[in-house]
Structures are given as C-alpha cells and as structure tokens.
Design a protein around this motif. Structure first.
Motif, PDB file in Angstrom:
ATOM      1  N   GLU A 124      -8.112 -28.530   0.524  1.00 39.41           N
ATOM      2  CA  GLU A 124      -7.117 -27.834  -0.294  1.00 39.41           C
ATOM      3  C   GLU A 124      -7.555 -27.810  -1.765  1.00 39.41           C
ATOM      4  N   LYS A 172     -11.458 -33.753   5.617  1.00 36.05           N
ATOM      5  CA  LYS A 172     -10.123 -34.073   5.122  1.00 36.05           C
ATOM      6  C   LYS A 172      -9.353 -32.844   4.634  1.00 36.05           C
ATOM      7  N   ARG A 173      -8.097 -32.780   5.008  1.00 37.66           N
ATOM      8  CA  ARG A 173      -7.220 -31.675   4.631  1.00 37.66           C
ATOM      9  C   ARG A 173      -7.061 -31.592   3.115  1.00 37.66           C
ATOM     10  N   GLU A 174      -6.810 -32.734   2.478  1.00 32.74           N
ATOM     11  CA  GLU A 174      -6.556 -32.728   1.031  1.00 32.74           C
ATOM     12  C   GLU A 174      -7.798 -32.318   0.237  1.00 32.74           C
ATOM     13  N   GLU A 179      -8.406 -29.747  10.413  1.00 30.33           N
ATOM     14  CA  GLU A 179      -7.803 -30.388   9.248  1.00 30.33           C
ATOM     15  C   GLU A 179      -8.242 -29.697   7.952  1.00 30.33           C
ATOM     16  N   LEU A 231      -6.632 -26.326   7.691  1.00 25.90           N
ATOM     17  CA  LEU A 231      -5.231 -26.426   7.271  1.00 25.90           C
ATOM     18  C   LEU A 231      -5.129 -26.680   5.769  1.00 25.90           C
ATOM     19  N   GLY A 232      -6.060 -27.454   5.225  1.00 27.16           N
ATOM     20  CA  GLY A 232      -6.089 -27.642   3.774  1.00 27.16           C
ATOM     21  C   GLY A 232      -6.365 -26.339   3.047  1.00 27.16           C
TER      22      GLY A 232
END
Length: 306
Positions: A195, A190-192, A217, A220-221
């Motif tokens: 991050e 998961k991206r979130e 993904e 990108l996070g």
C-alpha cells in the motif's frame, strides 16, 4: 516352565504397547500469514484423520537460526519425519544437512529448496511458481489490451517463490513489447508495504494500468492505495496469487482482476501422504506438484466456500 510362561506373558503385554507407538512429525514453518495459516490448519486437519500421528508445529518467525534450532531439537527428540516450510535458500540447505546427518526423512512443503541431490529420504510438495507468474501476466496483459504500464510487487527476494513468480511475469512481458515496466519493487509479501509503495507511485504521478503482485496480500495493499486515491473498481488491472478468502472477496468487489489458487489443502494432504510413506520406509517421489488454478470473476463461485 514357569520362567518360559512368564517371558511369553511379558511379550504379550509388550507387543500392543509397541504397536501403539505414534509417528512423530515435526513441522517448522517460516512464518504465519493468511496463506500459511491455511497450510497450518490443513496440516492439522490431515493429522487429525490419523490417530497414529503425533504432530508438533513450530514457527520460526522468518529467522534461519530459529528454524535450524527447532529442527535440531526435533531430531534430538527422535522425530520420525520432518516437514519444513523453509525461511529461505540458506535455511533449506542447512536443513538438508541436518536431515542427512541424522538420516531423518524430510518433506519440503510449499517452498522449493535450491538443491538437486539429497542423501536422506526427501520429498518436495509445492506448486510451480514460474507457471504462476506466466499465467498471471498473460491474464493481466489481455485485460489491458497488451499495451500500457505495469508495476511488479515482488515478495521477499530471498524467497524462491518470489523469484520464480517474478521471472514468469517477466517472461511474458518480454513477449509484449507494448507493455512497459514502470516499477519493480519488493514489498516482502506484506499488505502494508505494498500500500505504501503504490501510494508513493501514484503521488509521484506514475501512470499504472496493471499491477502484478506476487501474492494476494500485496495485491490487496495495492488495491487499498488505489481506493484511497479514488480509483474505481477495474480502472487498474490487479493480479494476485494464492486465492485467499480476502483475495476472493476482492475479485467479487471488482478491484482484483484475478488470482491463482495455490491449493493449501491439497499441498497439506500430499505432504502428509509423503510423511506416511517416508515414516514407513516406503517410496515417495521427490517432486509432488500441486497445480495452480486460475480464479477470475466468471468462475469465482466455484472457489467460494472452499
């Protein structure tokens, strides 16, 4: 004579109806995310090319019991071939048992099952994730001059792709003694989650030279965390896997150093080709490998718009 003529006429009417019977294909997907959406859309595009296929797609939302129930219902409804992107190893084993008991051919797509022998007709269409991890880490190591600190963002630990990609990364790191692993965490694809994790490391003062993410993904996070912390493009080498549209855009921006195309269209095409073979009781090889392709800034243009 009239009776014989009537029977012959009935056979003439019945034969075209039988010939029109469609092959029922049931697809159970573990979940939907940006990459798996590409696979779903590619499966639908392949099925649309063949009017003799009747394909149904269901999503299990990462729940083993849901996936098992979906497949059992499809078998009860006389599906001719099953296609599964299994939730995890346990689901893959249970689905093999359902296939064996019902003698329904099964295509494992994208996710390798932890099984060596099958008692029902089976084909596996996937890309070699161990190779993906090796390729990713070699490129990232070269990018940072084979020295510095790296963090690893793993997918779900129950997923064989996460395990194999991470194992490939660590194989290369074992050959690079001047690179230290300073973080190794599952962010569940998961991206979130990625991050939040990278933000936590940065705020804790962890120095990071490279980030090896099991998918685009999470990469990108990680990039979002770097941007919010004020890091310019290219300051930290970041690698992903899948070659999604968002991943390609991040390579173009300079924040993502590389990705590996996991060719969703080719995987879907191979899976549907195997479906046709299995439905007609023809030979389909057990493993259909779809190779990964390296995406870096110098060859980005050849992958854009695919």
């Amino acid at each position: 004579m009239k009776k014989a003529f009537a029977i012959a006429a009935l056979l003439l009417v019945a034969t075209p109806l039988c010939a029109q019977a469609k092959t029922k294909v049931f697809v159970s997907m573990a979940r939907v995310d940006p990459f798996l959406t590409l696979i779903r859309d590619s499966l639908q595009a392949e099925a649309a090319k063949n009017p003799d296929l009747d394909m149904t797609i269901a999503v299990a939302n990462d729940d083993v019991d849901t996936q098992l129930s979906q497949v059992k219902t499809a078998v009860a409804d006389h599906a001719d071939v099953l296609v599964v992107l299994s939730v995890d190893d346990d689901a893959a084993k249970q689905l093999a048992a359902v296939s064996a008991a019902s003698k329904t051919p099964l295509v494992y797509l994208n996710v390798l099952p932890p099984i060596d022998r099958f008692t029902a007709p089976t084909s596996i269409v996937a890309s070699n994730d161990l190779v993906a991890g090796r390729l990713q880490m070699r490129l990232l190591a070269d990018r940072i001059g084979n020295k510095g600190n790296v963090v690893i963002l793993r997918g779900a630990d129950s997923h064989p792709a996460a395990r194999d990609r991470t194992a490939g990364v660590k194989e290369i790191l074992a050959q690079r003694p001047n690179i230290q692993v300073v973080g190794d965490v599952s962010c569940n694809w998961k991206r979130e989650d990625a991050e939040k994790q990278v933000t936590q490391w940065l705020q804790s003062g962890v120095h990071i030279d490279a980030i090896a993410a099991n998918n685009d993904e999470m990469a990108l996070g990680a990039i979002a965390a770097l941007q919010k912390a004020g890091y310019p493009a290219g300051k930290v080498a970041v690698g992903g896997v899948d070659g999604t549209a968002a991943g390609l855009a991040a390579i173009k921006s300079g924040y993502l150093s590389m990705s590996l195309l996991q060719n969703a269209r080719e995987q879907a095409a191979e899976a549907m080709a195997d479906v046709q073979k299995l439905a007609h009781k023809q030979y389909a090889q057990l493993y259909d490998w779809v190779p990964y392709e390296i995406i870096i800034p110098s060859n980005l243009a050849s992958f854009e718009g695919q």
